[in-house]
Design a protein around this motif. Structure first.
Motif, short mmCIF file in Angstrom:
data_model
loop_
_atom_site.label_atom_id
_atom_site.label_comp_id
_atom_site.label_asym_id
_atom_site.label_seq_id
_atom_site.Cartn_x
_atom_site.Cartn_y
_atom_site.Cartn_z
N CYS A 111 17.34 21.00 16.62
CA CYS A 111 17.52 20.24 15.38
C CYS A 111 17.75 18.75 15.65
O CYS A 111 17.55 17.93 14.75
CB CYS A 111 18.68 20.81 14.57
SG CYS A 111 18.36 22.45 13.87
N ALA A 112 18.18 18.42 16.84
CA ALA A 112 18.46 17.02 17.19
C ALA A 112 17.22 16.28 17.68
O ALA A 112 17.29 15.08 17.94
CB ALA A 112 19.55 16.95 18.25
N ARG A 113 16.10 16.95 17.79
CA ARG A 113 14.88 16.29 18.27
C ARG A 113 14.45 15.20 17.28
O ARG A 113 14.69 15.32 16.07
CB ARG A 113 13.76 17.31 18.45
CG ARG A 113 14.02 18.30 19.59
CD ARG A 113 12.85 19.24 19.79
NE ARG A 113 13.07 20.14 20.92
CZ ARG A 113 12.13 20.93 21.44
NH1 ARG A 113 10.91 20.92 20.92
NH2 ARG A 113 12.40 21.72 22.46
N PRO A 114 13.80 14.15 17.77
CA PRO A 114 13.52 12.99 16.91
C PRO A 114 12.31 13.14 15.98
O PRO A 114 12.16 12.37 15.03
CB PRO A 114 13.27 11.86 17.92
CG PRO A 114 12.78 12.56 19.14
CD PRO A 114 13.50 13.87 19.19
N SER A 115 11.44 14.10 16.25
CA SER A 115 10.22 14.22 15.45
C SER A 115 10.25 15.50 14.62
O SER A 115 10.93 16.47 14.98
CB SER A 115 8.99 14.23 16.37
OG SER A 115 7.80 14.42 15.63
N PHE A 116 9.53 15.48 13.50
CA PHE A 116 9.47 16.70 12.68
C PHE A 116 8.11 16.77 11.99
O PHE A 116 7.71 15.85 11.28
CB PHE A 116 10.56 16.70 11.61
CG PHE A 116 10.64 18.00 10.85
CD1 PHE A 116 11.52 19.00 11.24
CD2 PHE A 116 9.82 18.24 9.77
CE1 PHE A 116 11.57 20.21 10.56
CE2 PHE A 116 9.86 19.44 9.08
CZ PHE A 116 10.74 20.43 9.48
N TYR A 117 7.42 17.86 12.20
CA TYR A 117 6.19 18.10 11.45
C TYR A 117 5.86 19.58 11.47
O TYR A 117 6.26 20.32 12.38
CB TYR A 117 5.02 17.29 12.01
CG TYR A 117 4.59 17.67 13.41
CD1 TYR A 117 3.64 18.66 13.64
CD2 TYR A 117 5.14 17.02 14.52
CE1 TYR A 117 3.26 19.00 14.93
CE2 TYR A 117 4.76 17.35 15.81
CZ TYR A 117 3.82 18.34 16.01
OH TYR A 117 3.45 18.68 17.29
N MET A 118 5.17 20.03 10.43
CA MET A 118 4.61 21.36 10.36
C MET A 118 3.10 21.18 10.31
O MET A 118 2.59 20.62 9.34
CB MET A 118 5.07 22.10 9.11
CG MET A 118 6.56 22.35 9.03
SD MET A 118 6.93 23.23 7.50
CE MET A 118 8.72 23.11 7.49
N PRO A 119 2.37 21.60 11.31
CA PRO A 119 0.92 21.36 11.31
C PRO A 119 0.20 22.19 10.24
O PRO A 119 0.63 23.28 9.89
CB PRO A 119 0.50 21.79 12.71
CG PRO A 119 1.54 22.77 13.13
CD PRO A 119 2.82 22.30 12.52
N LEU A 120 -0.87 21.63 9.72
CA LEU A 120 -1.71 22.36 8.77
C LEU A 120 -2.55 23.38 9.53
O LEU A 120 -3.07 23.10 10.61
CB LEU A 120 -2.63 21.41 8.03
CG LEU A 120 -1.99 20.51 6.97
CD1 LEU A 120 -3.03 19.52 6.47
CD2 LEU A 120 -1.47 21.34 5.82
N VAL A 121 -2.70 24.55 8.96
CA VAL A 121 -3.58 25.57 9.51
C VAL A 121 -4.53 25.99 8.41
O VAL A 121 -4.10 26.37 7.32
CB VAL A 121 -2.79 26.79 10.02
CG1 VAL A 121 -3.73 27.86 10.53
CG2 VAL A 121 -1.83 26.36 11.12
N SER A 122 -5.81 25.89 8.66
CA SER A 122 -6.82 26.20 7.64
C SER A 122 -7.40 27.58 7.88
O SER A 122 -7.87 27.89 8.97
CB SER A 122 -7.92 25.14 7.64
OG SER A 122 -8.89 25.44 6.66
N GLU A 123 -7.35 28.41 6.87
CA GLU A 123 -7.95 29.75 6.93
C GLU A 123 -8.82 29.91 5.69
O GLU A 123 -8.33 29.89 4.56
CB GLU A 123 -6.86 30.83 6.95
CG GLU A 123 -6.00 30.82 8.21
CD GLU A 123 -6.75 31.30 9.42
OE1 GLU A 123 -7.82 31.91 9.26
OE2 GLU A 123 -6.27 31.05 10.54
#
Length: 236
Positions: A111-123
Motif C-alpha cells: 500500500c505504500a508503493r508510489p504508483s497505482f493503476y489497474m490495467p485495462l483488459v479487453s475481452e
C-alpha cells in the motif's frame, strides 16, 4: 512500484475472471501465481454494500430486513471494521484475521508503493476497468478489522500502521477515472476515517502515536475530481 501489483502477488487470482487473469497479471508486470500457494485467504463474507428499495409505502418484510442486515457473519465483519472488538465478539472474523496476520507487513508495504493503476483488459471488445474491486474490498475489510482488533488489545502502533496503509490505498484508488472504482474508493476512505477517529480518541493513544499518525497521513487527501478524465474515459 504499483500498489495493485503488490497486493495481487499476495492475493493471487481470486476475484478475477479466469479467462482474463493471465493477461491481467502480464499487464501488471508480475508472474501469475499458483493459487494452491496463494498467501492471502480472502473472506467469504458477503461484505458488499446492500441496497434495499421498498416501494409503495409498504413496510419491509422480515425476509427483506434479514437481507438488508446480512448474515451473522456479515454483521460481525461490519462491526469489526468500525469498532474496537474482541475475539469473543467476532469469532469468525478473528479466525480470518489470524489466518492472514503474518502478511500484514507485506500488505502495508504494498500500500505504500508510489504508483497505482489497474490495467485495462479487453475481452470481446468489452474493456474491463474494475477487475480489482474484489481486492480493494478484501484489503479494506482486512486492514480496518485488523486495526480495530489491535486497538482493543492496546497495540496502538499496529493499529496506526494498518490505518495509514488503508488510507493510502483509498486515496490512491480515487485517482482512477472510473465511477465504480471511485465508489469503492470512497467506501474505503470512509472506513479508514471512521477507524482513525477511534484511534485518536482512545485514551491509550500517546502523543508520539498521534504524531506518527499525522506524519503518515501528511499531504494525503482525495484528489480533485477531474470531470474531463471521466468524460474521456467514457468516450474511449
Amino acid at each position: 512500484l504499483n500498489v495493485m501489483a503488490g497486493l495481487r502477488v499476495i492475493l493471487g487470482t481470486k476475484g478475477l475472471p479466469e479467462e482474463s487473469a493471465v493477461v491481467y497479471f502480464k499487464k501488471l508486470g508480475i508472474s501469475l501465481p499458483d493459487d494452491a500457494n496463494t498467501l492471502f485467504t480472502p473472506t467469504e463474507f458477503g461484505n458488499n454494500p446492500r441496497v434495499l428499495v421498498v416501494t409503495g409505502g409498504r413496510e419491509p418484510t422480515d425476509e427483506q430486513l434479514e437481507q438488508l442486515q446480512g448474515t451473522p457473519l456479515d454483521q460481525q465483519l461490519q462491526y469489526a471494521k468500525s469498532h474496537p472488538w474482541t475475539r469473543s465478539e467476532c469469532p469468525e472474523v478473528f479466525q480470518w484475521i489470524s489466518a492472514n496476520q503474518g502478511l500484514v507487513p507485506s500488505i502495508e508495504s504494498a500500500c505504500a508503493r508510489p504508483s497505482f493503476y489497474m490495467p485495462l483488459v479487453s475481452e470481446k471488445l468489452l474493456a474491463f476497468a474494475s477487475f480489482d474491486l474484489f481486492a480493494i474490498r478484501q484489503f479494506t475489510s482486512f486492514l480496518s478489522a485488523f486495526a480495530m482488533l489491535k486497538l482493543k488489545e492496546g497495540r496502538v502502533d499496529e493499529a496506526t500502521d494498518a490505518l495509514i496503509a488503508l488510507s493510502h490505498l483509498a486515496r490512491d484508488t480515487m485517482r482512477l477515472p472510473d465511477f465504480t472504482v471511485a465508489v469503492a474508493a470512497c467506501d474505503s476512505a470512509a472506513v479508514a476515517d471512521q477507524a482513525i477517529l477511534h484511534v485518536i480518541s482512545s485514551p491509550e493513544c500517546s502523543v508520539q502515536q498521534l504524531q506518527k499518525l499525522d506524519a503518515g497521513l501528511l499531504n494525503l487527501q482525495a484528489p480533485s475530481l477531474d470531470i474531463d478524465r471521466f468524460l474521456e474515459w467514457d468516450r474511449w
